[in-house]
Every structure is written in structure tokens, then in C-alpha cells.
Design a protein around this motif. Structure first.
Motif, PDB file in Angstrom:
ATOM      1  N   VAL A 181      45.155  82.736  -7.535  1.00 27.17           N
ATOM      2  CA  VAL A 181      45.788  82.915  -6.427  1.00 27.17           C
ATOM      3  C   VAL A 181      44.401  83.300  -5.453  1.00 27.17           C
ATOM      4  O   VAL A 181      43.788  83.795  -6.044  1.00 27.17           O
ATOM      5  N   VAL A 182      44.548  81.940  -4.992  1.00 23.01           N
ATOM      6  CA  VAL A 182      43.489  82.608  -3.530  1.00 23.01           C
ATOM      7  C   VAL A 182      44.096  83.104  -1.854  1.00 23.01           C
ATOM      8  O   VAL A 182      44.625  82.094  -1.559  1.00 23.01           O
ATOM      9  N   ILE A 183      44.029  84.874  -2.197  1.00 25.32           N
ATOM     10  CA  ILE A 183      44.467  85.093  -0.745  1.00 25.32           C
ATOM     11  C   ILE A 183      44.257  84.638   0.050  1.00 25.32           C
ATOM     12  O   ILE A 183      42.924  84.486   0.616  1.00 25.32           O
ATOM     13  N   ALA A 233      41.697  85.506  -7.183  1.00 27.46           N
ATOM     14  CA  ALA A 233      40.066  84.896  -7.099  1.00 27.46           C
ATOM     15  C   ALA A 233      39.754  85.238  -6.153  1.00 27.46           C
ATOM     16  O   ALA A 233      37.639  84.845  -6.083  1.00 27.46           O
ATOM     17  N   GLY A 234      39.762  85.743  -5.620  1.00 22.59           N
ATOM     18  CA  GLY A 234      39.117  86.067  -3.915  1.00 22.59           C
ATOM     19  C   GLY A 234      40.741  86.266  -3.064  1.00 22.59           C
ATOM     20  O   GLY A 234      41.148  85.413  -2.920  1.00 22.59           O
ATOM     21  N   VAL A 235      39.798  86.117  -2.156  1.00 19.50           N
ATOM     22  CA  VAL A 235      40.493  86.443  -0.544  1.00 19.50           C
ATOM     23  C   VAL A 235      39.387  86.635   0.328  1.00 19.50           C
ATOM     24  O   VAL A 235      38.111  87.103   0.277  1.00 19.50           O
ATOM     25  N   ILE A 236      40.060  85.252   1.743  1.00 23.62           N
ATOM     26  CA  ILE A 236      38.775  85.029   2.018  1.00 23.62           C
ATOM     27  C   ILE A 236      39.550  85.244   3.341  1.00 23.62           C
ATOM     28  O   ILE A 236      40.845  85.185   4.029  1.00 23.62           O
ATOM     29  N   ILE A 237      38.840  85.781   4.130  1.00 22.38           N
ATOM     30  CA  ILE A 237      39.183  86.098   5.060  1.00 22.38           C
ATOM     31  C   ILE A 237      38.593  85.302   6.733  1.00 22.38           C
ATOM     32  O   ILE A 237      37.433  84.931   6.761  1.00 22.38           O
ATOM     33  N   ASN A 238      39.614  84.792   7.465  1.00 26.61           N
ATOM     34  CA  ASN A 238      39.569  83.356   7.589  1.00 26.61           C
ATOM     35  C   ASN A 238      39.483  84.237   9.771  1.00 26.61           C
ATOM     36  O   ASN A 238      40.478  84.979   9.455  1.00 26.61           O
ATOM     37  N   GLN A 239      39.551  83.244  10.885  1.00 29.83           N
ATOM     38  CA  GLN A 239      39.761  83.493  11.945  1.00 29.83           C
ATOM     39  C   GLN A 239      38.658  84.902  12.424  1.00 29.83           C
ATOM     40  O   GLN A 239      39.740  85.895  12.859  1.00 29.83           O
ATOM     41  N   TYR A 240      37.782  85.443  11.722  1.00 31.68           N
ATOM     42  CA  TYR A 240      37.324  86.120  11.658  1.00 31.68           C
ATOM     43  C   TYR A 240      36.682  86.989  13.068  1.00 31.68           C
ATOM     44  O   TYR A 240      35.456  86.217  12.949  1.00 31.68           O
ATOM     45  N   GLU A 241      36.103  87.485  14.231  1.00 35.66           N
ATOM     46  CA  GLU A 241      35.965  87.590  14.971  1.00 35.66           C
ATOM     47  C   GLU A 241      35.289  89.094  14.909  1.00 35.66           C
ATOM     48  O   GLU A 241      35.484  90.050  14.917  1.00 35.66           O
ATOM     49  N   ALA A 242      33.996  89.044  13.926  1.00 38.96           N
ATOM     50  CA  ALA A 242      32.942  90.402  13.535  1.00 38.96           C
ATOM     51  C   ALA A 242      32.822  91.367  14.874  1.00 38.96           C
ATOM     52  O   ALA A 242      31.760  92.408  14.589  1.00 38.96           O
ATOM     53  N   THR A 243      32.707  90.991  15.816  1.00 40.52           N
ATOM     54  CA  THR A 243      32.052  91.611  16.858  1.00 40.52           C
ATOM     55  C   THR A 243      33.318  93.310  17.482  1.00 40.52           C
ATOM     56  O   THR A 243      33.058  94.112  18.213  1.00 40.52           O
ATOM     57  N   THR A 244      35.012  92.628  16.722  1.00 37.67           N
ATOM     58  CA  THR A 244      35.513  93.704  17.659  1.00 37.67           C
ATOM     59  C   THR A 244      35.985  94.452  16.528  1.00 37.67           C
ATOM     60  O   THR A 244      35.781  94.138  15.819  1.00 37.67           O
ATOM     61  N   ASN A 245      35.860  95.964  17.051  1.00 32.62           N
ATOM     62  CA  ASN A 245      36.146  96.846  16.516  1.00 32.62           C
ATOM     63  C   ASN A 245      37.489  96.229  15.792  1.00 32.62           C
ATOM     64  O   ASN A 245      37.477  97.263  14.501  1.00 32.62           O
ATOM     65  N   HIS A 246      38.794  96.678  16.140  1.00 28.23           N
ATOM     66  CA  HIS A 246      39.923  95.803  15.667  1.00 28.23           C
ATOM     67  C   HIS A 246      39.543  94.980  14.254  1.00 28.23           C
ATOM     68  O   HIS A 246      39.697  95.262  13.012  1.00 28.23           O
ATOM     69  N   THR A 286      32.917  79.993  -6.866  1.00 26.91           N
ATOM     70  CA  THR A 286      33.161  81.723  -6.924  1.00 26.91           C
ATOM     71  C   THR A 286      34.286  81.756  -7.693  1.00 26.91           C
ATOM     72  O   THR A 286      34.203  82.053  -8.501  1.00 26.91           O
ATOM     73  N   ILE A 287      35.335  81.074  -6.779  1.00 28.95           N
ATOM     74  CA  ILE A 287      36.723  80.868  -7.116  1.00 28.95           C
ATOM     75  C   ILE A 287      36.280  79.743  -9.271  1.00 28.95           C
ATOM     76  O   ILE A 287      37.809  80.394  -9.745  1.00 28.95           O
ATOM     77  N   ARG A 288      36.043  78.604  -8.941  1.00 23.06           N
ATOM     78  CA  ARG A 288      36.041  78.368 -10.545  1.00 23.06           C
ATOM     79  C   ARG A 288      35.603  79.044 -11.441  1.00 23.06           C
ATOM     80  O   ARG A 288      36.002  78.699 -12.632  1.00 23.06           O
ATOM     81  N   ARG A 289      34.797  79.791 -10.933  1.00 20.09           N
ATOM     82  CA  ARG A 289      34.204  80.648 -11.950  1.00 20.09           C
ATOM     83  C   ARG A 289      34.860  81.734 -12.478  1.00 20.09           C
ATOM     84  O   ARG A 289      34.924  82.648 -13.423  1.00 20.09           O
ATOM     85  N   SER A 290      35.715  81.860 -11.496  1.00 15.52           N
ATOM     86  CA  SER A 290      37.048  83.563 -11.533  1.00 15.52           C
ATOM     87  C   SER A 290      37.797  83.462 -12.587  1.00 15.52           C
ATOM     88  O   SER A 290      38.296  82.496 -13.433  1.00 15.52           O
TER      89      SER A 290
END
Ligand SMILES: Nc1ncnc2c1ncn2[C@@H]1O[C@H](COP(=O)(O)OP(=O)(O)O)[C@@H](O)[C@H]1O
Ligand SMILES: [Mg+2]
Length: 258
Positions: A149-151, A184-197, A254-258
Motif C-alpha cells: 500500500v502507498v498511502i 510501502a510508504g506514506v507520501i505527504i502531498n500538498q505540503y506547505e512546509a512554511t506553515t506551523n499547521h 523506494t516502494i519497489r524495494r519495499s
């Protein structure tokens, strides 16, 4: 070698499952892998953006493959994708009827997709199943067919809240239907790295689900425009696009190796 099957899953809509399926498919064809995208969402979004020729509404698709009413095989329903090396098992809203049909079907109903894909496993290196935003019987079929599973998640309250339920579902499928299933891994999408939230919910995800793949995928309009326009990030001709294409390429490794 038989294909490795990945289910892109999260019962929350709008987190980026379909966009991720599209970009991982592009990363795979760029590595000369043979890729099949399976659309397990009646909304048919990934079908729309990955097929070579527009779909005929009357054409056979995954609904016909999964129903007990016809003898259609996956091979018969697979159509060429947008790029060389890409094939698509498309869906339409008729998949929702099959989902309802499965509710009243007996033993084996979780394994329909796994059985349907078995004869084509040797034709592909990677199979990406784009799940619907729900934990219904079609998603159970996807998880039962998958090796991994790729979340896909967002660093937000509503995304983090659903993770516990998703994990329970994955655990249940692993216990009863598919003992080889793993995350296999969790992909964090739509990430707004600068917000504390976003930082807060990133830490929250990190505490509850592993492994998080890095780096995160940022939120940018051009990412949406590329996938919705059927354009690979590496085809944009921009530095940022090329860099992000490399991130998806590293995720794929990474996910193919998992
Ligand atoms: N990283 C991103 N940056 C900007 N827009 C994005 C990004 N990822 C997805 N989107 C857009 O967000 C919307 C939902 O994404 P989608 O992949 O359809 O989610 P899901 O399949 O989980 O419902 C789409 O319009 C998509 O183009
Ligand atoms: Mg989707």
C-alpha cells in the motif's frame, strides 16, 4: 518477473492519490518499466488523464471485469496509455453498481481484482491501483490484490484523523485476505512546509504511520495543471518540474524495494 502491485490508498478524497498515481506512472515509464494503471474509483479520474484516446462511454472497463455477470478479462479491458510503456485498466461510474453488487455476493468477493490481474502480471513490471476515497469493497479488492500500500496523505487534521482507520483496514485485509500486504510508504502531498499547521500535522502523521517518504510534495498550481493536462513533470521543461520528477523517481525506487 511478475509485476509488483501497489494500491494508492486513503479514504479521504482530494489528498492526491490520483495525482500520485499519474506521476509514479510517469516515473516508471521514464525508467523503461512496463506500467499498468488500474482505476479503482468510479469517478474515473485517473482513466481520464492517463488513457491515450478518449474513452468510449460504452467500452468495457473494470466494472465488466469485476462483475459476476460477464466473462470479460482484464486483458480485454486494458487500453493503451498516454506514453509508450503505459497501459490503463479504466473505470466509469458503472463501477459503483458493481460495488453494490459485491455487497450481496458471497465468499471470494474481496479477491475478484486479484484473480482478474493474475493472468496479466507477467506483462507488467509495476501495477498502480488508484483507489476511491472510501474503504468499500472495491478498495478491499485493491488491497487484497496489492503487494504494497502507498498511502497518500496531507499534513492536516482531517488527513491525520483518517489514518488510524486506514491502518485498521490494512491490518484486517492482511489478516484475512492477503498476508503479504505491507505499507510501502506514506507520501505527504500538498505540503506547505512554511506553515506551523502543516508542521504540526506532519509530526502527528510521523507518530502514527511509517515510513514517511521524503521529501514531501509541495502544493503548487503547476503540479495540478501538469497531471490534469496529461503532462509529465519532466516534460514541463522547468527546473522545478525536473526536480519533482526526480522525487517521484526516488519514491518509485523506494516502494519497489519495499
Ligand atoms: N501537490 C499538489 N499541488 C497542487 N495541486 C494538487 C497537488 N496534488 C493534487 N492536486 C490537485 O488536488 C486535487 C485533488 O487531487 P487528486 O489527486 O484528485 O486527489 P484524490 O485522488 O486523493 O481524490 C486535484 O485537482 C489535483 O490536481
Ligand atoms: Mg482520485
Amino acid at each position: 518477473m511478475a509485476a509488483k502491485i501497489f494500491a494508492l490508498s486513503n479514504q479521504k478524497g482530494g489528498v492526491g492519490k490520483t495525482t500520485t498515481a499519474f506521476n509514479l506512472a510517469r516515473a516508471a515509464v521514464a525508467k523503461d518499466l512496463r506500467v499498468l494503471v488500474v482505476d479503482a474509483d468510479p469517478q474515473g479520474n485517473v482513466s481520464t488523464i492517463t488513457v491515450k484516446d478518449p474513452l468510449d462511454p460504452d467500452a468495457i472497463d473494470l466494472a465488466d471485469v469485476l462483475t459476476a455477470r460477464t466473462g470479460v478479462t482484464a486483458a480485454e479491458a486494458i487500453v493503451p496509455g498516454l506514453w509508450e510503456g503505459l497501459s490503463v485498466l479504466p473505470s466509469s461510474d458503472r463501477l459503483a453498481q458493481v460495488r453494490d453488487e459485491l455487497v450481496t455476493t458471497g465468499a471470494g468477493r474481496e479477491a475478484r481484482l486479484r484473480e482478474a490481474l493474475a493472468p496479466v502480471l507477467d506483462d507488467f513490471d509495476v501495477i498502480l491501483i488508484d483507489c476511491a476515497p472510501s474503504l468499500d469493497l472495491i478498495t478491499l479488492n485493491a488491497l487484497t490484490a496489492a503487494d504494497r500500500v502507498v498511502i497518500v496523505a496531507n499534513a492536516s487534521l482531517f488527513s491525520a484523523n483518517g489514518i488510524a482507520r486506514l491502518r485498521e483496514t490494512i491490518d484486517t485485509v492482511e489478516r484475512y485476505y492477503n498476508t503479504r500486504l505491507a505499507i510501502a510508504g506514506v507520501i505527504i502531498n500538498q505540503y506547505e512546509a512554511t506553515t506551523n499547521h502543516a508542521k504540526h500535522w506532519h509530526a502527528e502523521l510521523d507518530a502514527h504511520i511509517q515510513p514517511l517518504l521524503t521529501p514531501e510534495i509541495p502544493k503548487h498550481t503547476w503540479i495540478r495543471e501538469a497531471s490534469e493536462g496529461g503532462v509529465g513533470l519532466d516534460e514541463l521543461g522547468t527546473r522545478a518540474g525536473a526536480r519533482l520528477a526526480e522525487v517521484y523517481a526516488s519514491y518509485l525506487d523506494t516502494i519497489r524495494r519495499s
